[in-house]
Design a protein around this motif. Structure first.
Motif, PDB file in Angstrom:
ATOM      1  N   ILE A  43      53.995  36.564  62.684  1.00  0.00           N
ATOM      2  CA  ILE A  43      53.802  37.482  61.575  1.00  0.00           C
ATOM      3  C   ILE A  43      54.258  38.880  61.953  1.00  0.00           C
ATOM      4  N   TRP A  70      48.348  32.639  66.242  1.00  0.00           N
ATOM      5  CA  TRP A  70      49.161  33.662  65.580  1.00  0.00           C
ATOM      6  C   TRP A  70      49.643  34.693  66.609  1.00  0.00           C
ATOM      7  N   VAL A  93      56.856  36.096  57.623  1.00  0.00           N
ATOM      8  CA  VAL A  93      56.048  35.102  58.336  1.00  0.00           C
ATOM      9  C   VAL A  93      56.861  33.826  58.544  1.00  0.00           C
TER      10      VAL A  93
END
Length: 423
Positions: A43, A70, A93
């Motif tokens: 991200i 993440w 993303v």
């Protein structure tokens, strides 16, 4: 290896941009050629959203519970397939489907050294440029990987410099109740040898004079080059003199210096810098010592070449690295049916399986992008025309990382090409 789902959007409200990104990702995950069970999310947000970093991460984690890990950071711009978002609120993303034993998310509170039983081969790195001894930390991390190769960049932000690092049950093991949003230090994803990657560095500057050996230096001042006073060499190379100071300083301000070490590839046959050259600013002149001050501490024996930014050279070099990646991925001898399919495919169509690119990460300098290449998203459009319609995310960094170097005015392109079982 299936394609990685991805999405990107801009909107004044982060929740609306996140909704648009999720809609794109879910639509792609429903297609057979895209991964349906990704576990690692990358991200990148622009600094307009930096104050909402934790909310964005919590929202994406809740909406995509299958994604357990993440990593990412903030930039003044973010990159996506065929598009860049600079100086506007946006996020990009990509979700990666990789074996859980072939990657580890790390951060300052959960260092890579704590990943017992995992042998890192390479790593995606996000770093805060204000971190003390950053160059040494990057070199140390590179030395801890099997390949010695890192890729990534330095956070760029006019507000908060944040990084994302989440693993497993919502927190990286060892970080306790940390939120997964950090400031300072290094974070990223280390990959095992089974994750196949191809990475290249593209330069944005072109030498305007021959390479020379640094024969004397003190702190950050070049004292002599090939035995001559460095300032005299600089003025001669640029064709200016201090008798006309205004004209001379105007040219010097546009000039940088490319540094390389003995044994490294400095200048290629085409006259452009090779991947081993790191470019640094000239920050002052020292008439008393006839020296040139630069934003680096050079060493005697290194090589130096004065250079300037060049949009045409940057464009040609970007196309070159894309061609090199395609050549590496496409077999030298293709079956007749495969060759025909490749010849018939349009550059903007989905990549043929022979190219084997599941996804890409592109980290470019804040001094590049559309403003340098002449039009909005021009840099990313070059990538798409050269590589095809591959999933891509990235950001515009305050310095680019490749191998054990921190670069400037470059782009670092890395593509995921497959996973080798049993490694």
């Amino acid at each position: 290896m299936k394609l990685f789902p991805h999405g990107h959007a801009t909107h004044p409200q982060w929740i609306m941009a996140a909704g648009l990104v999720l809609a794109q990702i879910r639509a792609l995950m429903a297609l057979p050629e895209y991964a349906s069970a990704p576990t690692l999310g990358l991200i990148y947000i622009t600094d307009h959203y930096a104050s909402h970093a934790r909310e964005i991460l919590d929202h994406l984690s809740a909406e995509l519970p299958e994604v357990t890990d993440w990593s990412g950071t903030v930039g003044i711009g973010v990159a996506a397939n065929n598009a860049e978002y600079i100086d506007e609120p946006a996020l990009s993303v990509m979700l990666c489907e990789l074996p859980s034993d072939q990657y580890r998310v790390f951060s300052g509170v959960a260092p890579l050294s704590a990943s017992l039983g995992f042998e890192p081969f390479t790593a995606l790195v996000h770093a805060d440029p204000q971190t003390p001894d950053l160059a040494d930390l990057v070199a140390e991390l590179a030395g801890a990987t099997g390949s010695g190769y890192l890729f990534g960049g330095l956070t760029s932000s006019r507000t908060r410099a944040v990084q994302f690092a989440v693993g497993g049950n919502g927190n990286v093991r060892g970080q306790g109740a940390a939120t997964g949003v950090f400031s300072g230090g290094l974070s990223g994803v280390a990959f095992g040898e089974g994750v196949r990657l191809v990475s290249r560095v593209t330069q944005g500057c072109q030498p305007v004079a021959p390479e020379r050996t640094i024969t004397a230096a003190e702190d950050n001042v070049l004292i002599s080059l090939d035995g001559e006073p460095a300032l005299d060499v600089l003025l001669r190379d640029l064709g200016v003199n201090l008798e006309k100071p205004r004209e001379a300083l105007e040219v010097v301000r546009r000039t940088l210096v490319g540094l390389s070490s003995p044994g490294e590839q400095a200048v290629r046959r085409a006259g452009n810098f090779g991947a081993d050259v790191v470019v640094r600013h000239i920050i002052g002149l020292d008439p008393a010592r006839r020296g040139v001050a630069i934003a680096e501490r050079p060493s005697v024996g290194q090589r130096a070449a004065f250079c300037q930014r060049n949009a045409e050279a940057a464009r040609a070099d970007l196309i070159r690295i894309c061609a090199e990646i395609r050549e590496e991925l496409e077999p030298e001898e293709l079956a007749e049916s495969t060759a025909a399919a490749l010849a018939a495919s349009h550059l903007d169509s989905a990549p043929h399986p022979a190219r084997r690119i599941a996804g890409a990460i592109y980290v470019s300098c804040t001094g590049r992008g559309g403003p340098h290449f002449g039009a909005p998203s021009a840099e990313l459009q070059i990538l798409r025309r050269a590589l095809g319609d591959v999933p891509l995310v990235g950001f515009f960094a305050g310095g680019e990382i490749a191998r054990h170097h921190i670069y400037g005015y470059t782009g670092v392109l890395t593509v995921f090409t497959g996973v080798e079982a049993g490694v």
